[in-house]
Scaffold this active site. Structure first.
Site, PDB file in Angstrom:
ATOM      1  N   ASP A  90      42.275 -26.536  -6.202  1.00 42.65           N
ATOM      2  CA  ASP A  90      40.866 -26.884  -6.158  1.00 42.65           C
ATOM      3  C   ASP A  90      40.650 -27.624  -4.829  1.00 42.65           C
ATOM      4  O   ASP A  90      41.625 -28.016  -4.175  1.00 42.65           O
ATOM      5  CB  ASP A  90      40.522 -27.783  -7.360  1.00 42.65           C
ATOM      6  CG  ASP A  90      39.080 -28.243  -7.337  1.00 42.65           C
ATOM      7  OD1 ASP A  90      38.204 -27.411  -7.043  1.00 42.65           O
ATOM      8  OD2 ASP A  90      38.829 -29.431  -7.612  1.00 42.65           O
ATOM      9  N   ASP A 109      37.370 -30.015  -3.877  1.00 43.66           N
ATOM     10  CA  ASP A 109      36.750 -31.336  -4.029  1.00 43.66           C
ATOM     11  C   ASP A 109      37.613 -32.219  -4.921  1.00 43.66           C
ATOM     12  O   ASP A 109      37.903 -31.876  -6.063  1.00 43.66           O
ATOM     13  CB  ASP A 109      35.350 -31.206  -4.649  1.00 43.66           C
ATOM     14  CG  ASP A 109      34.372 -30.473  -3.737  1.00 43.66           C
ATOM     15  OD1 ASP A 109      34.418 -30.705  -2.521  1.00 43.66           O
ATOM     16  OD2 ASP A 109      33.577 -29.665  -4.240  1.00 43.66           O
ATOM     17  N   LYS A 150      35.312 -21.511 -12.565  1.00 46.93           N
ATOM     18  CA  LYS A 150      36.274 -22.116 -13.487  1.00 46.93           C
ATOM     19  C   LYS A 150      35.541 -22.850 -14.610  1.00 46.93           C
ATOM     20  O   LYS A 150      34.528 -23.468 -14.339  1.00 46.93           O
ATOM     21  CB  LYS A 150      37.178 -23.099 -12.728  1.00 46.93           C
ATOM     22  CG  LYS A 150      38.028 -22.472 -11.649  1.00 46.93           C
ATOM     23  CD  LYS A 150      38.768 -23.535 -10.815  1.00 46.93           C
ATOM     24  CE  LYS A 150      37.807 -24.332  -9.950  1.00 46.93           C
ATOM     25  NZ  LYS A 150      38.497 -25.276  -9.049  1.00 46.93           N
ATOM     26  N   ASP A 203      41.744 -31.532 -10.134  1.00 44.69           N
ATOM     27  CA  ASP A 203      41.440 -32.899 -10.549  1.00 44.69           C
ATOM     28  C   ASP A 203      40.572 -32.952 -11.804  1.00 44.69           C
ATOM     29  O   ASP A 203      40.272 -34.027 -12.296  1.00 44.69           O
ATOM     30  CB  ASP A 203      40.741 -33.662  -9.422  1.00 44.69           C
ATOM     31  CG  ASP A 203      39.339 -33.137  -9.136  1.00 44.69           C
ATOM     32  OD1 ASP A 203      39.166 -31.899  -9.105  1.00 44.69           O
ATOM     33  OD2 ASP A 203      38.414 -33.951  -8.945  1.00 44.69           O
TER      34      ASP A 203
END
Length: 311
Positions: A37, A39, A233, A258
Protein backbone atom coordinates in the site's frame (compact mmCIF):
# COMPACT_ATOMS: atom_id res chain seq x y z
CA UNK A 1 -8.06 -18.10 -7.78
CA UNK A 2 -4.60 -19.54 -8.50
CA UNK A 3 -2.45 -19.96 -5.41
CA UNK A 4 -5.15 -19.52 -2.79
CA UNK A 5 -4.31 -20.73 0.68
CA UNK A 6 -6.83 -23.29 1.98
CA UNK A 7 -9.31 -22.24 4.65
CA UNK A 8 -7.74 -24.62 7.19
CA UNK A 9 -4.28 -23.21 6.50
CA UNK A 10 -5.58 -19.67 6.95
CA UNK A 11 -7.07 -20.61 10.31
CA UNK A 12 -3.70 -21.92 11.45
CA UNK A 13 -2.27 -18.46 10.75
CA UNK A 14 -4.92 -16.42 12.57
CA UNK A 15 -2.65 -15.57 15.50
CA UNK A 16 -0.47 -12.69 14.34
CA UNK A 17 3.15 -12.43 15.36
CA UNK A 18 5.50 -9.47 15.63
CA UNK A 19 8.07 -9.54 12.83
CA UNK A 20 11.40 -10.62 14.32
CA UNK A 21 14.87 -11.89 13.36
CA UNK A 22 13.48 -15.38 13.96
CA UNK A 23 10.66 -15.22 11.40
CA UNK A 24 11.57 -12.47 8.92
CA UNK A 25 13.78 -14.75 6.82
CA UNK A 26 11.01 -17.33 6.52
CA UNK A 27 8.58 -14.64 5.33
CA UNK A 28 10.94 -13.10 2.78
CA UNK A 29 12.13 -16.46 1.43
CA UNK A 30 8.57 -17.74 1.07
CA UNK A 31 7.37 -14.99 -1.29
CA UNK A 32 8.33 -13.80 -4.76
CA UNK A 33 6.41 -10.51 -4.71
CA UNK A 34 5.65 -7.84 -2.14
CA UNK A 35 2.49 -5.79 -2.62
CA UNK A 36 2.74 -2.43 -0.87
CA UNK A 37 0.00 0.00 0.00
CA UNK A 38 1.23 3.61 -0.32
CA UNK A 39 -0.47 6.06 2.08
CA UNK A 40 0.80 5.29 5.58
CA UNK A 41 3.24 2.66 4.30
CA UNK A 42 5.49 4.33 1.72
CA UNK A 43 4.62 7.94 2.50
CA UNK A 44 2.34 10.22 4.48
CA UNK A 45 1.10 12.98 2.21
CA UNK A 46 4.22 14.09 0.34
CA UNK A 47 6.62 12.98 3.07
CA UNK A 48 8.49 9.71 2.59
CA UNK A 49 8.46 7.39 5.60
CA UNK A 50 11.96 6.75 6.99
CA UNK A 51 13.88 3.85 5.49
CA UNK A 52 11.55 3.14 2.57
CA UNK A 53 14.08 3.55 -0.29
CA UNK A 54 16.60 1.26 1.40
CA UNK A 55 13.91 -1.34 2.08
CA UNK A 56 12.76 -1.41 -1.53
CA UNK A 57 16.35 -1.59 -2.78
CA UNK A 58 17.08 -4.50 -0.43
CA UNK A 59 14.06 -6.47 -1.62
CA UNK A 60 14.81 -5.78 -5.30
CA UNK A 61 18.42 -6.94 -4.77
CA UNK A 62 16.99 -10.21 -3.44
CA UNK A 63 15.05 -10.68 -6.67
CA UNK A 64 11.66 -9.79 -5.25
CA UNK A 65 8.98 -8.28 -7.46
CA UNK A 66 7.54 -5.06 -6.01
CA UNK A 67 4.01 -3.86 -6.73
CA UNK A 68 2.28 -0.80 -5.31
CA UNK A 69 -1.47 -1.20 -4.75
CA UNK A 70 -3.21 1.97 -3.60
CA UNK A 71 -6.85 2.82 -2.91
CA UNK A 72 -6.13 6.53 -3.31
CA UNK A 73 -7.82 7.47 -6.61
CA UNK A 74 -6.72 11.10 -6.78
CA UNK A 75 -3.86 10.22 -9.13
CA UNK A 76 -3.49 8.04 -12.22
CA UNK A 77 -0.76 5.42 -12.46
CA UNK A 78 1.49 7.77 -14.43
CA UNK A 79 0.91 10.54 -11.88
CA UNK A 80 1.86 8.13 -9.10
CA UNK A 81 5.02 7.17 -11.00
CA UNK A 82 5.97 10.87 -11.06
CA UNK A 83 5.37 11.11 -7.30
CA UNK A 84 7.59 8.09 -6.65
CA UNK A 85 10.34 9.57 -8.83
CA UNK A 86 10.07 12.97 -7.08
CA UNK A 87 10.70 11.14 -3.80
CA UNK A 88 13.75 9.37 -5.22
CA UNK A 89 12.14 5.96 -5.78
CA UNK A 90 12.44 4.30 -9.17
CA UNK A 91 9.26 2.51 -10.28
CA UNK A 92 7.51 1.79 -13.56
CA UNK A 93 3.86 2.47 -14.34
CA UNK A 94 3.32 -1.29 -14.69
CA UNK A 95 4.26 -1.74 -11.02
CA UNK A 96 1.46 0.58 -9.87
CA UNK A 97 -2.16 -0.51 -9.43
CA UNK A 98 -4.42 2.33 -8.26
CA UNK A 99 -8.17 2.31 -7.63
CA UNK A 100 -8.51 4.97 -10.36
CA UNK A 101 -7.05 2.45 -12.82
CA UNK A 102 -9.26 -0.31 -11.37
CA UNK A 103 -12.41 1.76 -12.00
CA UNK A 104 -11.49 2.26 -15.66
CA UNK A 105 -10.56 -1.41 -16.06
CA UNK A 106 -13.83 -2.55 -14.50
CA UNK A 107 -15.72 -0.65 -17.20
CA UNK A 108 -13.42 -2.02 -19.91
CA UNK A 109 -13.66 -5.70 -18.96
CA UNK A 110 -17.43 -5.40 -18.63
CA UNK A 111 -17.76 -3.92 -22.13
CA UNK A 112 -19.11 -0.55 -21.00
CA UNK A 113 -20.49 1.13 -24.16
CA UNK A 114 -18.12 3.74 -25.62
CA UNK A 115 -21.08 5.97 -26.48
CA UNK A 116 -21.99 6.22 -22.79
CA UNK A 117 -20.33 8.79 -20.52
CA UNK A 118 -18.97 8.45 -16.99
CA UNK A 119 -19.67 11.04 -14.30
CA UNK A 120 -16.84 11.40 -11.78
CA UNK A 121 -17.22 12.43 -8.16
CA UNK A 122 -13.48 12.41 -7.68
CA UNK A 123 -10.27 13.93 -8.97
CA UNK A 124 -7.97 13.96 -11.98
CA UNK A 125 -6.66 10.44 -11.47
CA UNK A 126 -10.00 8.87 -12.36
CA UNK A 127 -10.56 11.16 -15.35
CA UNK A 128 -7.10 10.41 -16.75
CA UNK A 129 -7.49 6.64 -16.41
CA UNK A 130 -10.94 6.79 -18.04
CA UNK A 131 -9.50 8.71 -20.99
CA UNK A 132 -6.63 6.24 -21.38
CA UNK A 133 -9.19 3.41 -21.44
CA UNK A 134 -11.14 5.17 -24.20
CA UNK A 135 -14.05 6.50 -22.14
CA UNK A 136 -15.54 10.00 -21.85
CA UNK A 137 -15.46 11.36 -18.32
CA UNK A 138 -17.46 14.28 -16.95
CA UNK A 139 -17.27 16.09 -13.62
CA UNK A 140 -14.15 15.87 -11.51
CA UNK A 141 -12.40 18.97 -10.11
CA UNK A 142 -14.08 21.31 -12.61
CA UNK A 143 -17.49 20.62 -11.12
CA UNK A 144 -16.08 21.43 -7.70
CA UNK A 145 -16.31 25.08 -8.73
CA UNK A 146 -20.01 24.89 -9.58
CA UNK A 147 -22.91 25.86 -7.37
CA UNK A 148 -26.63 25.09 -7.33
CA UNK A 149 -29.61 27.44 -7.24
CA UNK A 150 -32.38 26.23 -4.95
CA UNK A 151 -35.32 28.26 -6.19
CA UNK A 152 -38.91 27.61 -7.37
CA UNK A 153 -39.45 26.20 -10.86
CA UNK A 154 -35.74 25.49 -11.25
CA UNK A 155 -34.82 22.08 -12.69
CA UNK A 156 -31.28 20.69 -12.25
CA UNK A 157 -30.30 19.24 -15.63
CA UNK A 158 -28.04 16.22 -16.08
CA UNK A 159 -26.67 14.30 -19.06
CA UNK A 160 -28.98 11.41 -19.91
CA UNK A 161 -26.14 9.59 -21.71
CA UNK A 162 -24.20 9.01 -18.48
CA UNK A 163 -24.06 5.24 -17.97
CA UNK A 164 -21.84 5.10 -14.89
CA UNK A 165 -20.99 7.24 -11.87
CA UNK A 166 -17.57 6.67 -10.30
CA UNK A 167 -17.08 7.95 -6.76
CA UNK A 168 -13.63 8.29 -5.20
CA UNK A 169 -11.67 10.52 -2.87
CA UNK A 170 -12.67 14.10 -3.68
CA UNK A 171 -11.45 17.19 -1.84
CA UNK A 172 -13.68 19.25 -4.15
CA UNK A 173 -16.93 17.44 -3.35
CA UNK A 174 -19.97 19.70 -3.16
CA UNK A 175 -23.76 19.76 -3.44
CA UNK A 176 -23.60 20.13 -7.24
CA UNK A 177 -21.65 16.88 -7.67
CA UNK A 178 -23.84 14.97 -5.25
CA UNK A 179 -27.00 16.07 -7.05
CA UNK A 180 -25.54 15.30 -10.49
CA UNK A 181 -24.39 11.84 -9.50
CA UNK A 182 -27.62 11.10 -7.67
CA UNK A 183 -29.77 12.02 -10.68
CA UNK A 184 -27.65 9.90 -13.03
CA UNK A 185 -27.89 6.82 -10.79
CA UNK A 186 -31.58 7.24 -10.00
CA UNK A 187 -32.90 8.40 -13.38
CA UNK A 188 -30.60 7.06 -16.12
CA UNK A 189 -31.68 3.47 -16.92
CA UNK A 190 -29.00 0.92 -15.98
CA UNK A 191 -26.54 3.54 -14.70
CA UNK A 192 -23.72 1.86 -12.74
CA UNK A 193 -22.66 3.13 -9.30
CA UNK A 194 -18.94 2.39 -8.87
CA UNK A 195 -16.84 3.20 -5.78
CA UNK A 196 -13.06 3.22 -5.96
CA UNK A 197 -12.97 2.22 -2.28
CA UNK A 198 -14.65 2.82 1.08
CA UNK A 199 -11.69 3.88 3.25
CA UNK A 200 -13.00 5.94 6.17
CA UNK A 201 -9.85 8.06 6.54
CA UNK A 202 -6.38 8.37 5.05
CA UNK A 203 -3.00 10.01 5.67
CA UNK A 204 -3.30 12.79 3.08
CA UNK A 205 -0.75 14.83 5.03
CA UNK A 206 2.10 13.73 7.29
CA UNK A 207 0.64 14.98 10.59
CA UNK A 208 -2.97 13.79 10.59
CA UNK A 209 -5.69 11.69 8.99
CA UNK A 210 -8.34 13.15 6.68
CA UNK A 211 -11.77 11.95 5.53
CA UNK A 212 -11.42 9.13 2.99
CA UNK A 213 -13.39 8.11 -0.08
CA UNK A 214 -15.77 6.21 2.15
CA UNK A 215 -17.28 9.54 3.20
CA UNK A 216 -18.09 10.51 -0.40
CA UNK A 217 -19.39 7.02 -1.19
CA UNK A 218 -21.60 7.07 1.92
CA UNK A 219 -23.13 10.38 0.84
CA UNK A 220 -24.05 8.91 -2.56
CA UNK A 221 -25.41 5.75 -0.93
CA UNK A 222 -27.60 7.91 1.25
CA UNK A 223 -29.11 9.93 -1.59
CA UNK A 224 -29.56 7.05 -4.04
CA UNK A 225 -30.44 4.32 -1.52
CA UNK A 226 -28.15 2.01 -3.52
CA UNK A 227 -24.93 0.15 -2.76
CA UNK A 228 -21.93 0.55 -5.10
CA UNK A 229 -19.69 -1.87 -6.93
CA UNK A 230 -16.36 -1.50 -5.08
CA UNK A 231 -13.28 -2.02 -7.25
CA UNK A 232 -10.50 -1.15 -4.79
CA UNK A 233 -9.22 -3.06 -1.76
CA UNK A 234 -10.47 -5.29 -0.15
CA UNK A 235 -12.23 -6.34 -3.37
CA UNK A 236 -10.09 -8.84 -5.29
CA UNK A 237 -10.80 -7.08 -8.59
CA UNK A 238 -7.31 -5.52 -8.69
CA UNK A 239 -5.79 -8.88 -7.79
CA UNK A 240 -7.25 -10.36 -10.96
CA UNK A 241 -5.19 -7.85 -12.95
CA UNK A 242 -2.09 -8.54 -10.88
CA UNK A 243 -2.37 -12.24 -11.69
CA UNK A 244 -2.75 -11.50 -15.40
CA UNK A 245 0.31 -9.23 -15.35
CA UNK A 246 2.65 -11.26 -13.14
CA UNK A 247 2.88 -15.03 -13.31
CA UNK A 248 3.06 -15.45 -9.53
CA UNK A 249 0.72 -17.49 -7.33
CA UNK A 250 -1.00 -15.47 -4.62
CA UNK A 251 0.47 -17.80 -1.98
CA UNK A 252 3.88 -16.46 -3.10
CA UNK A 253 2.83 -12.82 -2.52
CA UNK A 254 2.87 -10.76 0.68
CA UNK A 255 0.50 -7.81 1.12
CA UNK A 256 2.04 -5.02 3.22
CA UNK A 257 -0.35 -2.37 4.46
CA UNK A 258 -1.45 -0.14 7.33
CA UNK A 259 -5.20 -0.84 7.22
CA UNK A 260 -6.83 -4.00 8.53
CA UNK A 261 -10.16 -3.65 6.73
CA UNK A 262 -8.67 -2.95 3.29
CA UNK A 263 -5.01 -3.96 2.92
CA UNK A 264 -4.90 -6.99 5.19
CA UNK A 265 -8.37 -8.19 4.23
CA UNK A 266 -7.44 -7.77 0.55
CA UNK A 267 -4.40 -9.99 1.05
CA UNK A 268 -6.34 -12.58 3.02
CA UNK A 269 -9.20 -12.66 0.49
CA UNK A 270 -6.69 -13.40 -2.26
CA UNK A 271 -4.68 -15.98 -0.31
CA UNK A 272 -1.55 -13.85 0.19
CA UNK A 273 0.70 -13.70 3.22
CA UNK A 274 0.11 -10.47 5.15
CA UNK A 275 2.21 -7.93 7.05
CA UNK A 276 0.64 -4.99 8.91
CA UNK A 277 2.78 -1.90 9.48
CA UNK A 278 1.90 0.46 12.32
CA UNK A 279 3.14 3.58 10.51
CA UNK A 280 -0.29 4.61 9.24
CA UNK A 281 -3.93 4.24 10.25
CA UNK A 282 -3.74 1.18 12.54
CA UNK A 283 -1.99 1.23 15.93
CA UNK A 284 -1.15 -1.68 18.21
CA UNK A 285 -4.10 -1.12 20.53
CA UNK A 286 -6.51 -1.32 17.58
CA UNK A 287 -4.85 -4.51 16.37
CA UNK A 288 -5.05 -6.13 19.80
CA UNK A 289 -8.58 -4.90 20.61
CA UNK A 290 -11.00 -7.79 21.23
CA UNK A 291 -13.47 -6.28 18.74
CA UNK A 292 -10.96 -6.61 15.89
CA UNK A 293 -11.45 -9.83 13.95
CA UNK A 294 -8.95 -9.18 11.13
CA UNK A 295 -5.56 -10.55 12.10
CA UNK A 296 -2.50 -10.23 9.84
CA UNK A 297 0.08 -12.97 9.81
CA UNK A 298 2.78 -10.54 11.00
CA UNK A 299 2.99 -6.94 12.19
CA UNK A 300 5.82 -4.46 12.63
CA UNK A 301 6.31 -0.72 13.16
CA UNK A 302 7.33 0.23 9.59
CA UNK A 303 8.64 -1.34 6.40
CA UNK A 304 12.26 -0.43 7.19
CA UNK A 305 12.15 -3.08 9.92
CA UNK A 306 12.41 -5.74 7.19
CA UNK A 307 16.06 -5.09 6.16
CA UNK A 308 17.05 -4.31 9.77
CA UNK A 309 15.74 -7.67 10.98
CA UNK A 310 17.37 -9.49 8.06
CA UNK A 311 20.86 -8.37 9.13
Amino acid sequence: MDGRISESAMKEKTKCQPLSPRNVRDLVDSVDAFLFDCDGVIWKGDTLIDGVPETLETLRSMGKKLVFVTNNSTKSRSQYAKKFHSLGISVTVDEIFSSSFAAAMYLKVNDFPKDKKVYVVGEEGILEELELAGFTGLGGPEDGKKTVLLRPNSLFEHDKSVGAVVVGLDQYINFYKLQYGTLCIRENPGCLFIATNRDAVGHLTDLQEWPGAGCMVAAMCGSTQKEPIVVGKPSTFMMDFLLKTFNIATSRMCMVGDRLDTDILFGQNAGCRTLLVLSGVTNLSTLEDSSNHIQPEYYTSKVSDIPKLLR
